[in-house]
Design a protein around this motif. Sequence first.
Motif, short mmCIF file in Angstrom:
data_model
loop_
_atom_site.label_atom_id
_atom_site.label_comp_id
_atom_site.label_asym_id
_atom_site.label_seq_id
_atom_site.Cartn_x
_atom_site.Cartn_y
_atom_site.Cartn_z
N GLU A 257 0.74 -1.19 -0.03
CA GLU A 257 -0.11 -0.08 -0.06
C GLU A 257 0.67 1.11 -0.01
N ASP A 258 0.23 2.22 -0.68
CA ASP A 258 1.18 3.56 -0.72
C ASP A 258 1.15 4.29 0.82
N GLY A 259 0.01 4.31 1.39
CA GLY A 259 0.24 4.69 2.85
C GLY A 259 0.74 4.15 3.69
N TYR A 260 1.23 4.57 4.88
CA TYR A 260 1.71 3.77 6.06
C TYR A 260 0.69 3.63 7.06
N ALA A 261 0.63 2.32 7.63
CA ALA A 261 0.02 1.91 8.63
C ALA A 261 0.93 1.02 9.57
N PRO A 262 0.98 1.60 10.63
CA PRO A 262 2.03 0.81 11.60
C PRO A 262 1.35 -0.60 11.96
#
Length: 403
Positions: A257-262
């Motif tokens: 995914e492009d966005g970051y989700a920890p």
Amino acid sequence: MRTREACAALDAADPLHSRRALFALAQGDIYLDGNSLGPPPHSALERLEAAARHEWGAGLIGSWNAAGWMDLPLKLGARLSRLIGVESDEVIAIDTVTVNIFKLAGALIAREGGALAAEAGEFPTDGHVLEGLSRISGAPFHRVTADTPPSQLPDDVRVLVKSAVHYKSARIADFERWEREAAARGIAIIWDLSHATGLVNLKLKAWGAKYAVGCGYKFLNGGPGAPAFLYCARDEIARLEHPVSGWLGHKQPFEFEDGYAPADGIGRWRTSSPSILALSALDGALDAYDGVDMALVEAKAQVLGDILLERAASLGLETACPGLGERRGGHVVLRHEQGYAIVQAMIARGITGDFRAPDLMRYGFNPLYLSHEEVFDAGAALAEVIETREWDQPQFTQRKAVT
């Protein structure tokens, strides 16, 4: 001063004596530099060869799954957790001490605001990292007097980096006092455990510590440049934003995914692909600590240091560490204006220590492989080198790049 016979009696009764056979030691040498680079356990060399020849050589990319490469930082973190006295899901083996200090300090200062602090005379990297982070973040940086307790730090300090065992003096910090005073002031302490893990009987959780970093190449014997580790208390993990939010710290890295989700848990402190060969060597090295009572390790280190200090006293040498009978880390520090040349002369005799500017001779003791007799013999050799001025030769006085 103890006799050699008394030291032999100590070895005969030593509950750690059998551990020596686990290490690949040069015959006849006395290695007193385990506080800088530990010698390899046989299990580390075997594990490294297996990882290289079979997992990498034969398994190739399939070993990320079949050999458990992806979870190796977490597996090692769980093994390390016992040695520092925290929960198994609060430690991850990853990156270097320098990088891990930056990650924790960056996350904490972003959350807490205020200023950063490190002590004068601290191991240089700890202050260097905070200076750089100060330039990037705009957070003020204070270099405070050594052993300034949290209650006396500047009012704006919110993050302090402090060594558990000082790299020069071997002084062990008063964890409980520092944590108690820090909590009262709203200060987060990042403990640098580099000279403590594998030697000091650490109880970080019980002492109230929430953040720490440490290395794998000193007392843990994980090899040159071995991976470091990061500890973050479970209730703090989700409250901090990882400032180096790389792909492998993502919740679902293989969704790309492009966005970051920890990720959930300690795994969010990953950044990028780990060095599997280095982690494998450390994994093997930790076998030497399986089932070991760390209280026994620390107690034996104390006696080994006292044996050398007794000899130092007979020579009239000044000490730069806690003295006879006093609690200290796993090394003894002696002062002599010709310290560098003396250390080199000792190395030529097969007795390895190290030198720290301007005049400090530093000798480290890993109780898993060192005997009391060996330390006695090292002390006798030190006396000969000094009393005969054996050190006063050109080959011993010429400085090398690494001291």
